[in-house]
Design an enzyme around this catalytic site. Structure first.
Site, PDB file in Angstrom:
ATOM      1  N   ASP A 156      -1.126  -1.003   5.647  1.00  0.00           N
ATOM      2  CA  ASP A 156      -1.038  -0.397   6.971  1.00  0.00           C
ATOM      3  C   ASP A 156      -1.995  -1.105   7.931  1.00  0.00           C
ATOM      4  O   ASP A 156      -3.054  -1.572   7.518  1.00  0.00           O
ATOM      5  CB  ASP A 156      -1.454   1.089   6.909  1.00  0.00           C
ATOM      6  CG  ASP A 156      -0.413   1.935   6.203  1.00  0.00           C
ATOM      7  OD1 ASP A 156       0.745   1.479   6.124  1.00  0.00           O
ATOM      8  OD2 ASP A 156      -0.763   3.024   5.723  1.00  0.00           O
ATOM      9  N   ASP A 189      -4.184  -0.062   9.858  1.00  0.00           N
ATOM     10  CA  ASP A 189      -5.245   0.851  10.316  1.00  0.00           C
ATOM     11  C   ASP A 189      -6.506   0.615   9.488  1.00  0.00           C
ATOM     12  O   ASP A 189      -6.554  -0.298   8.667  1.00  0.00           O
ATOM     13  CB  ASP A 189      -4.773   2.314  10.220  1.00  0.00           C
ATOM     14  CG  ASP A 189      -4.450   2.718   8.787  1.00  0.00           C
ATOM     15  OD1 ASP A 189      -4.695   1.908   7.861  1.00  0.00           O
ATOM     16  OD2 ASP A 189      -3.940   3.833   8.578  1.00  0.00           O
ATOM     17  N   GLU A 212       0.844  -1.196   0.000  1.00  0.00           N
ATOM     18  CA  GLU A 212       0.000   0.000   0.000  1.00  0.00           C
ATOM     19  C   GLU A 212       0.882   1.250   0.000  1.00  0.00           C
ATOM     20  O   GLU A 212       1.620   1.514   0.943  1.00  0.00           O
ATOM     21  CB  GLU A 212      -0.890  -0.017   1.259  1.00  0.00           C
ATOM     22  CG  GLU A 212      -1.709   1.243   1.436  1.00  0.00           C
ATOM     23  CD  GLU A 212      -2.424   1.298   2.795  1.00  0.00           C
ATOM     24  OE1 GLU A 212      -2.349   0.325   3.566  1.00  0.00           O
ATOM     25  OE2 GLU A 212      -3.050   2.336   3.055  1.00  0.00           O
ATOM     26  N   ASP A 237      -7.954   2.303   7.070  1.00  0.00           N
ATOM     27  CA  ASP A 237      -7.759   2.441   5.625  1.00  0.00           C
ATOM     28  C   ASP A 237      -7.036   1.226   5.057  1.00  0.00           C
ATOM     29  O   ASP A 237      -7.401   0.704   4.014  1.00  0.00           O
ATOM     30  CB  ASP A 237      -6.912   3.688   5.328  1.00  0.00           C
ATOM     31  CG  ASP A 237      -7.796   4.893   5.080  1.00  0.00           C
ATOM     32  OD1 ASP A 237      -9.029   4.728   5.171  1.00  0.00           O
ATOM     33  OD2 ASP A 237      -7.243   5.976   4.798  1.00  0.00           O
TER      34      ASP A 237
END
Ligand code: 0RA
Length: 649
Positions: free
Chosen positions: A510, A512, A432, A514
């Site tokens: 990541d 998180d 990403e 997103d």
């Protein structure tokens, strides 16, 4: 085998014992593998016997439960396995069923036997692979039981009491020396029980997990009962999709002695979701029944469209694919002697099945189109739209294909390839963001690790038409880098997998919200367009750490909140002065190349989560929900799963 043991058995029993020994020596020959899949297969094998009993009309309730010690029980209210002495074997029929490989139900001519697991091996295999197994039979007002260890009876069948109940109960504990892991997944079993209840309507199936309690202290449990069978199955899978037509099209009957049931609907999406079953087994690789379905569907719709004059202005041919865009369908056939072919033995080979399914579909669809002219028009319009879009997609596909031919120089510019050309050892990280991609490139072992950054959000393939998908820069790059072909016109998901350049495809996002969304988008793409790669176990998710804890010179990476809390205690316990410094990694970008390598990419220390498909129909439901328009159910899913932060499909 010792002399002493030999003396205690008749010639046939020796054969039986050797059969059981063979199962323990070569378990994979009987249950596929000794991993998580094989473990759960044991339960399915036992449940299948009860399903057989239900299909013969002798039982309508099946209970499955996981005990605290990870043993599993299965109980039905059928006739109960006979316990009288089996003439040929000289022992109880129950003992024969339980200890003789391939004996299951052979002496039961009356029951309708087509089920019996993917390998159709019978409950004796489960017995052979269990540390302990106990069978209890409720029959003729009495209770009988027999226990076994590693498949060997501990005593002859004994009468233990009286009861008005009827049925069979089997409890077993898998042998930990055979299975890599002996912990059952409630979710996996639940998905299968739901599926079985749709495939076998009007049988009540419950699943209970005694290892987990709800707020009131009761074991968690689910009950499945389907009144309408496949019709409800289609409704379930398409729960969050918008229907294009008024009703689910459905038929059930027998053609040439083959029971056929089909249910289908068109929705406003662009994906094709067909699940084909033979004797309750999802035949991922398709086969003759699927061909029959496609043939019937194409012929009937084509004829209708031509007769109605709606195709007059169309300048190009309609292809098979066009009739299946936005189609969700379930086909279920029962075949007496199924021939399973293909790499995962999930392709039906019986030639005699094609025509009956094709006929059944033609009749069903012809009736529906005649009775619902408005829906018929909507379907044909959708097909025309699909054909038009495909025409555009063909051009996009040719572009990518041409690029593919040039492989070598034609690899995507963003790909930092590895040195090795041996796909077996090669890995590609789909990372990403460009910046994390840069770090990964610095940190990797360039001999076998390739890096390709993906920019921003990847396209939601649930909501885009095929030509848009194939036009998407990131998706084109994935195809080109992997070296696989974009599916053929007949089958959008058919890849030339032998050209795959990396045997591990690792998605690295990541840790998180997103990141997990992007992860889901990429997984959805693989599930819909590169199913074979997922099925064959080539797709993985990298697991970067969530925390770095430091105290003085000590430091430790942590992957979960529990680990973090334990480490804090550990550091405090060390008695040194000073506070524990906690760094929460929100993104891959917060790690330097060395940290990323040592925690997330170094095969010696990293943890990769392999993506496997336990249940394709359930995965279909999950993906359409996660990626669809329906926001509330999506939120609920993400919240209830946030704790585990994992996506198993
Ligand atoms: C053979 C004959 C009969 C019942 C069964 C098999 C049977 C097997 C299983 C396995 C799980 N549940 C089961 N329930 C029944 C009975 C024949 C008769 O009673 O006439």
């Amino acid at each position: 085998m010792s002399e002493e043991k030999k003396q205690n058995y008749s010639a046939d029993s020796i054969q039986a014992l050797e059969g059981m020994e063979h199962v323990r020596m070569r378990p994979s020959m009987y249950i596929g593998d000794v991993g998580v899949r094989g473990l759960h297969h044991l339960v399915y094998e036992v449940v299948d016997n009860s399903i057989d009993e239900a299909m013969g009309g002798h039982c309508n309730e099946i209970q499955v439960w996981i005990n605290e010690d990870n043993s599993v029980g299965v109980r039905d209210n059928g006739r109960g396995i006979p316990v009288d002495i089996h003439k040929k074997e000289g022992v109880s029929a129950l003992e024969v069923v339980m200890t003789k490989i391939g004996a299951g139900g052979k002496f039961d001519k009356d029951s309708y036997k087509v089920s019996g697991g993917l390998h159709g091996v019978g409950v004796s295999v489960v017995n052979a692979l269990s540390d302990d197994l106990k069978a209890t039979v409720y029959r003729d007002g009495k209770v009988y039981e027999q226990e076994y260890k590693k498949g060997k009876a501990l005593y002859p069948v004994k009468e233990t009491g009286t009861s008005d109940l009827r049925g069979t109960e089997v409890t077993f504990k898998p042998d930990p020396t055979i299975f890599e892991d002996t912990v059952f997944s409630y979710e996996t079993l639940t998905d299968r029980m739901r599926e079985l209840s749709f495939l076998n309507k009007q049988v009540r199936i419950t699943i209970t997990d005694h290892r987990e309690k709800d707020e009131e202290g009761n074991s968690i449990s689910k009950e499945f009962y389907s009144t309408e069978g496949l019709k409800e199955f289609v409704r379930y899978i398409d729960e969050t999709r918008e229907p294009l037509i008024a009703e689910i099209i459905h038929m059930e009957g027998e053609r040439n002695g083959i029971p056929v049931e089909v249910a289908m609907i068109y929705n406003t999406s662009y994906s094709e979701n067909i699940h084909a079953y033979v004797n309750n087994i999802n035949t991922h690789e398709g086969g003759t029944h699927l061909s029959g379905f496609r043939r019937g569907l194409t012929a009937t719709l084509k004829k209708y469209a031509e007769t109605s004059g709606m195709l007059e202005k169309l300048k190009f041919e309609i292809s098979g694919d066009d009739f299946r865009e936005g189609l969700t369908a379930i086909i279920s056939v029962k075949v007496q002697e199924p021939q399973f072919e293909g790499q995962t033995k999930t392709k039906l080979g019986n030639r005699e099945v094609t025509a009956p399914v094709s006929q059944a579909v033609s009749e069903m669809l012809t009736n529906y189109l005649e009775e619902h002219p408005a829906d018929a028009k909507i379907i044909v319009q959708k097909v025309i739209l699909a054909a038009t879009a495909r025409h555009a997609a063909t051009k996009a596909r040719e572009m990518v294909q041409r690029k593919n031919v040039m492989t070598g120089s034609g690899l995507p510019g963003k790909l930092s390839d590895c040195a090795s050309k041996d796909p077996v050892e090669c890995e590609i990280y789909l990372v990403e963001g460009d910046s994390a991609g840069g770090t990964a490139k610095q940190g990797r072992d360039r001999h076998f690790q390739a890096i390709m950054p993906l920019r921003g959000k990847i396209l939601n393939v649930e909501k885009a038409m095929q030509h848009k998908i194939l036009d998407n820069e990131e998706i084109k790059n994935i195809y080109t880098a992997l070296g696989v072909r974009i599916g053929t016109e007949e089958d959008a998901r058919a890849l030339n997998i032998e050209k795959l350049r990396y045997h591990k495809i690792i998605i690295m996002c990541d840790a998180d919200v997103d990141g997990s969304h992007i992860e889901t988008l990429i997984l959805t793409f693989f599930f819909r367009y590169m199913f074979e790669l997922v099925e064959k176990g080539h797709v993985y998710i990298a697991t970067p750490p969530l925390y770095l804890l430091k105290k003085g010179k000590d430091q430790k990476y942590c992957w979960t909140d529990e680990e973090r809390d334990e480490t804090i205690q550990e550091f405090k316990g060390a008695g040194k002065e000073g506070s524990v410094h906690i760094q929460r990694y929100k993104g891959l970008g917060e790690m330097n190349a060395e940290q990323l390598w040592s925690t997330t990419m170094n095969p010696e220390f990293r943890t990769l989560r392999q993506i496997t498909i336990d249940n394709a129909a359930s995965a279909d439901h999950t993906f359409s929900m996660l990626m669809g328009d329906d926001v509330p159910p999506r939120r609920e899913f993400i919240e209830t799963n946030a704790k585990y932060a994992k996506i198993d499909i």
